[in-house]
Design a protein around this motif. Structure first.
Motif, PDB file in Angstrom:
ATOM      1  N   THR A 263       0.717  -1.569  -0.412  1.00 62.00           N
ATOM      2  CA  THR A 263      -0.064   0.473  -0.039  1.00 62.00           C
ATOM      3  C   THR A 263       0.485   1.269   0.366  1.00 62.00           C
ATOM      4  O   THR A 263       1.155   2.026  -0.850  1.00 62.00           O
ATOM      5  N   SER A 264       2.027   1.388   0.799  1.00 60.53           N
ATOM      6  CA  SER A 264       3.138   2.717   0.704  1.00 60.53           C
ATOM      7  C   SER A 264       4.121   2.161   0.798  1.00 60.53           C
ATOM      8  O   SER A 264       5.290   3.199   1.107  1.00 60.53           O
ATOM      9  N   GLY A 265       4.660   1.264   1.137  1.00 57.94           N
ATOM     10  CA  GLY A 265       6.059   1.450   0.489  1.00 57.94           C
ATOM     11  C   GLY A 265       6.943   1.680  -0.157  1.00 57.94           C
ATOM     12  O   GLY A 265       6.481   1.959  -1.371  1.00 57.94           O
ATOM     13  N   GLN A 266       7.751   1.957  -0.219  1.00 60.00           N
ATOM     14  CA  GLN A 266       8.860   3.429  -1.009  1.00 60.00           C
ATOM     15  C   GLN A 266       9.500   2.057  -1.940  1.00 60.00           C
ATOM     16  O   GLN A 266      10.217   0.940  -1.167  1.00 60.00           O
ATOM     17  N   GLY A 267      10.495   2.625  -3.004  1.00 56.83           N
ATOM     18  CA  GLY A 267      11.251   1.883  -3.582  1.00 56.83           C
ATOM     19  C   GLY A 267      11.430   0.085  -3.980  1.00 56.83           C
ATOM     20  O   GLY A 267      12.153  -0.940  -3.385  1.00 56.83           O
ATOM     21  N   ASN A 268       9.880  -0.502  -3.715  1.00 60.19           N
ATOM     22  CA  ASN A 268      10.113  -2.417  -3.568  1.00 60.19           C
ATOM     23  C   ASN A 268      10.214  -2.739  -4.891  1.00 60.19           C
ATOM     24  O   ASN A 268       9.537  -1.738  -5.803  1.00 60.19           O
ATOM     25  N   VAL A 269      11.040  -3.638  -5.244  1.00 58.04           N
ATOM     26  CA  VAL A 269      11.545  -4.248  -6.693  1.00 58.04           C
ATOM     27  C   VAL A 269      10.593  -5.956  -6.470  1.00 58.04           C
ATOM     28  O   VAL A 269      11.471  -6.559  -5.358  1.00 58.04           O
ATOM     29  N   ALA A 270       9.630  -5.740  -6.549  1.00 57.81           N
ATOM     30  CA  ALA A 270       9.246  -8.092  -6.611  1.00 57.81           C
ATOM     31  C   ALA A 270       9.391  -8.371  -8.280  1.00 57.81           C
ATOM     32  O   ALA A 270       9.077  -7.878  -8.716  1.00 57.81           O
ATOM     33  N   VAL A 271      10.066  -9.891  -8.443  1.00 59.17           N
ATOM     34  CA  VAL A 271       9.780 -10.104  -9.506  1.00 59.17           C
ATOM     35  C   VAL A 271      10.226 -12.285  -9.233  1.00 59.17           C
ATOM     36  O   VAL A 271      10.661 -12.212  -8.902  1.00 59.17           O
ATOM     37  N   GLY A 272       8.903 -12.904  -9.335  1.00 62.13           N
ATOM     38  CA  GLY A 272       8.691 -13.205  -9.170  1.00 62.13           C
ATOM     39  C   GLY A 272       6.913 -13.790  -8.824  1.00 62.13           C
ATOM     40  O   GLY A 272       6.765 -13.422  -8.307  1.00 62.13           O
ATOM     41  N   PHE A 273       6.732 -15.086  -9.017  1.00 64.44           N
ATOM     42  CA  PHE A 273       5.526 -15.964  -8.297  1.00 64.44           C
ATOM     43  C   PHE A 273       5.191 -15.216  -6.836  1.00 64.44           C
ATOM     44  O   PHE A 273       6.489 -15.770  -5.516  1.00 64.44           O
ATOM     45  N   GLU A 274       3.894 -14.099  -7.081  1.00 61.72           N
ATOM     46  CA  GLU A 274       3.519 -13.863  -5.332  1.00 61.72           C
ATOM     47  C   GLU A 274       5.326 -13.587  -4.258  1.00 61.72           C
ATOM     48  O   GLU A 274       5.468 -13.399  -3.132  1.00 61.72           O
ATOM     49  N   ALA A 275       6.196 -12.717  -5.237  1.00 59.64           N
ATOM     50  CA  ALA A 275       7.395 -12.353  -4.420  1.00 59.64           C
ATOM     51  C   ALA A 275       6.341 -11.062  -4.190  1.00 59.64           C
ATOM     52  O   ALA A 275       5.774 -10.313  -4.352  1.00 59.64           O
ATOM     53  N   LEU A 276       7.447 -11.143  -2.451  1.00 61.00           N
ATOM     54  CA  LEU A 276       6.785 -10.023  -1.328  1.00 61.00           C
ATOM     55  C   LEU A 276       5.210 -10.204  -0.877  1.00 61.00           C
ATOM     56  O   LEU A 276       5.407  -9.303  -0.722  1.00 61.00           O
ATOM     57  N   ASP A 277       4.995 -10.712  -1.483  1.00 59.63           N
ATOM     58  CA  ASP A 277       3.298 -10.871  -1.475  1.00 59.63           C
ATOM     59  C   ASP A 277       2.643 -10.430  -0.423  1.00 59.63           C
ATOM     60  O   ASP A 277       1.206  -9.498  -0.270  1.00 59.63           O
ATOM     61  N   ALA A 278       3.766 -11.000   0.916  1.00 57.66           N
ATOM     62  CA  ALA A 278       2.584 -10.222   2.229  1.00 57.66           C
ATOM     63  C   ALA A 278       3.226  -8.938   2.907  1.00 57.66           C
ATOM     64  O   ALA A 278       2.811  -8.021   4.022  1.00 57.66           O
ATOM     65  N   GLU A 279       4.311  -8.131   2.332  1.00 60.11           N
ATOM     66  CA  GLU A 279       4.896  -6.761   1.920  1.00 60.11           C
ATOM     67  C   GLU A 279       3.900  -5.830   1.588  1.00 60.11           C
ATOM     68  O   GLU A 279       2.792  -5.769   0.435  1.00 60.11           O
ATOM     69  N   ASP A 280       3.228  -5.074   3.207  1.00 55.99           N
ATOM     70  CA  ASP A 280       2.366  -3.726   3.256  1.00 55.99           C
ATOM     71  C   ASP A 280       3.007  -2.266   3.034  1.00 55.99           C
ATOM     72  O   ASP A 280       3.040  -1.705   2.112  1.00 55.99           O
ATOM     73  N   ASP A 281       4.523  -2.025   3.927  1.00 49.91           N
ATOM     74  CA  ASP A 281       4.426  -0.893   3.728  1.00 49.91           C
ATOM     75  C   ASP A 281       5.785  -0.775   4.321  1.00 49.91           C
ATOM     76  O   ASP A 281       6.753   0.279   4.350  1.00 49.91           O
TER      77      ASP A 281
END
Length: 288
Positions: A263-281
């Motif tokens: 929702t509000s996290g900055q500068g995130n990069v996720a590549v792949g199935f369900e990558a960082l799927d639980a990260e919200d902020d």
């Protein structure tokens, strides 16, 4: 005359064919004019417009009623298509095509507009080079330029320019001065208001975006609930489907359900199935 045509039936003297004037033929029924064919190969039903506009074809009740001499090469087919809504078309209103009830109904000065489908582009007045194919497409464009919408209700409320919406209700809720957006797929960019330079490809992709700019959404429901994020790249089925705020500008999510909770996290990069799927902020995370 229409009430006493020259060629009639024995038992029906007010129905037949007559000469309307120089180089014109009329068809009347019940003593009233129903169709006129003039020397410009112009067919007019239920009106007697003799402006002499060149290359114009009319077919339908009051179709092209607003045409005046100088508005050339227009085609209006359907009930009130190109009727002018009580106003007349100027000499700049050339090359318009309206096919369907109420198409290009308010046209006055705009040229090279194409509207096919009931109520398509019906409010345009001075806008040029707009194309709407489908029921109620580009229904709110008035003076804007270069919009293209294909599919029922596509771009129905847009008042911006240089937008392309393809698919049922793509860009449907657009109501601001948004510009240079591309939405392809049913409900793609359906809520856009004044965001610009967004590209959204896929069913429900970028559906809730209102004011975000320069985003890319590709895939079923990609970026589904986000409203005002900028410069995000979201690729994949259900990738980044939470409501990302402006704090998440520049997010990159590639893969099915990647960053699905962000929702509000900055500068995130996720590549792949369900990558960082639980990260919200969280900020500045990378997962491959």
């Amino acid at each position: 005359s229409a009430s006493a045509p020259a060629y009639t039936f024995n038992d029906d003297p007010n129905t037949g064919i007559y000469r309307t004037g120089a180089d014109g033929i009329g068809l009347s029924t019940g003593g009233a004019v129903r169709m006129i064919l003039d020397d410009n190969s112009r067919i007019s039903l239920s009106n007697n417009d003799s402006s002499g506009a060149v290359g114009t074809t009319l077919f339908g009740y009051n179709a092209g009623l607003g045409i005046v001499s100088g508005a050339h090469e227009n085609t209006f087919i359907g009930y009130l298509s190109g009727s002018g809504a009580g106003s007349t078309m100027t000499a700049t209103a050339d090359g318009n095509t309206g096919v369907g009830v109420y198409t290009l109904q308010d046209i006055t000065e705009g040229g090279q507009n194409t509207a096919i489908g009931g109520s398509a582009v019906h409010n345009v007045t001075e806008g040029n080079l707009n194309t709407g194919l489908g029921f109620a497409t580009l229904g709110s464009v008035t003076t804007q330029l270069n919009n293209t919408a294909v599919g029922a209700y596509a771009g129905s409320a847009t008042t911006g320019a240089d937008n392309t919406y393809v698919g049922h209700k793509a860009g449907y809720g657009a109501s601001g001065a948004e510009a240079n957006n591309v939405g392809v797929g049913s409900n793609a960019l359906t809520a856009i208001v004044d965001g610009g330079y967004n590209t959204s490809l896929g069913f429900n992709s970028g559906k809730a975006l209102t004011t975000g700019d320069q985003n890319v959404f590709v895939g079923n429901a990609a970026g589904y609930a986000t409203t005002d994020v900028d410069k995000a790249v979201i690729v994949g089925d259900n990738a980044a489907i939470a409501n990302m705020t402006s704090d998440a500008d520049g997010t990159v999510a590639v893969g099915q359900k990647a960053l699905t909770s962000l929702t509000s996290g900055q500068g995130n990069v996720a590549v792949g199935f369900e990558a960082l799927d639980a990260e919200d902020d969280g900020d500045f995370n990378t997962a491959v």
